[in-house]
Design a protein around this motif. Structure first.
Motif, PDB file in Angstrom:
ATOM      1  N   TYR A  40       0.858  -1.187   0.000  1.00 43.60           N
ATOM      2  CA  TYR A  40       0.000   0.000   0.000  1.00 43.60           C
ATOM      3  C   TYR A  40       0.892   1.233   0.000  1.00 43.60           C
ATOM      4  O   TYR A  40       1.702   1.413   0.908  1.00 43.60           O
ATOM      5  N   TYR A  41       0.734   2.071  -1.011  1.00 45.51           N
ATOM      6  CA  TYR A  41       1.488   3.321  -1.055  1.00 45.51           C
ATOM      7  C   TYR A  41       0.751   4.352  -0.202  1.00 45.51           C
ATOM      8  O   TYR A  41      -0.443   4.579  -0.386  1.00 45.51           O
ATOM      9  N   VAL A  42       1.466   4.935   0.744  1.00 50.21           N
ATOM     10  CA  VAL A  42       0.832   5.810   1.729  1.00 50.21           C
ATOM     11  C   VAL A  42       1.326   7.247   1.647  1.00 50.21           C
ATOM     12  O   VAL A  42       0.897   8.090   2.427  1.00 50.21           O
ATOM     13  N   ASP A  43       2.213   7.531   0.715  1.00 51.64           N
ATOM     14  CA  ASP A  43       2.753   8.889   0.620  1.00 51.64           C
ATOM     15  C   ASP A  43       1.688   9.889   0.185  1.00 51.64           C
ATOM     16  O   ASP A  43       1.737  11.059   0.538  1.00 51.64           O
ATOM     17  N   LYS A  44       0.699   9.423  -0.553  1.00 50.78           N
ATOM     18  CA  LYS A  44      -0.357  10.313  -1.044  1.00 50.78           C
ATOM     19  C   LYS A  44      -1.672   9.540  -0.995  1.00 50.78           C
ATOM     20  O   LYS A  44      -2.027   8.830  -1.927  1.00 50.78           O
ATOM     21  N   LEU A  45      -2.395   9.678   0.109  1.00 46.67           N
ATOM     22  CA  LEU A  45      -3.636   8.922   0.273  1.00 46.67           C
ATOM     23  C   LEU A  45      -4.844   9.652  -0.310  1.00 46.67           C
ATOM     24  O   LEU A  45      -5.775   9.030  -0.798  1.00 46.67           O
ATOM     25  N   GLU A  46      -4.840  10.966  -0.262  1.00 46.48           N
ATOM     26  CA  GLU A  46      -5.976  11.727  -0.757  1.00 46.48           C
ATOM     27  C   GLU A  46      -5.975  11.765  -2.290  1.00 46.48           C
ATOM     28  O   GLU A  46      -4.936  11.832  -2.920  1.00 46.48           O
ATOM     29  N   GLY A  47      -7.155  11.729  -2.851  1.00 47.89           N
ATOM     30  CA  GLY A  47      -7.279  11.858  -4.301  1.00 47.89           C
ATOM     31  C   GLY A  47      -7.094  10.563  -5.075  1.00 47.89           C
ATOM     32  O   GLY A  47      -7.244  10.541  -6.284  1.00 47.89           O
TER      33      GLY A  47
END
Length: 91
Positions: free
Chosen positions: A77-84
């Motif tokens: 799960y990539y968590v650096d950019k959760l919004e959008g």
């Protein structure tokens, strides 16, 4: 194969909490595997499919299954950019 909605929700809640915590400390991604998650939540092996579905349902655009075989299932799960980011699959 057994499915339990409460176990599915519990697993999704923990995964989303882990993603939020990792995002808060500026990690790029986390990797979650079904065996570790089941052990952490004290879930019986017969609910492995339920946990895997929860893991898949938590995936957003760009996340990936990194290993999927009969004994092991893991998701990055990539968590650096959760919004959008949108969900990749709607279960």
């Amino acid at each position: 194969m057994f499915f339990d909605q409460s176990i599915n929700k519990k697993a999704r809640d923990v995964i989303n909490w882990k993603k939020g915590e990792a995002h808060a400390i500026d990690w790029l991604y986390i990797e979650v595997d079904d065996a570790s998650l089941m052990e952490e939540l004290n879930i019986a092996k017969k609910y492995r499919t339920t946990v895997q579905l929860a893991m898949t349902n938590c995936m957003l655009e760009g996340d990936m299954v990194i290993l999927d075989n009969k004994d092991y299932y893991a998701v990055r799960y990539y968590v650096d950019k959760l919004e959008g980011r949108t969900r990749t699959i709607d279960l």
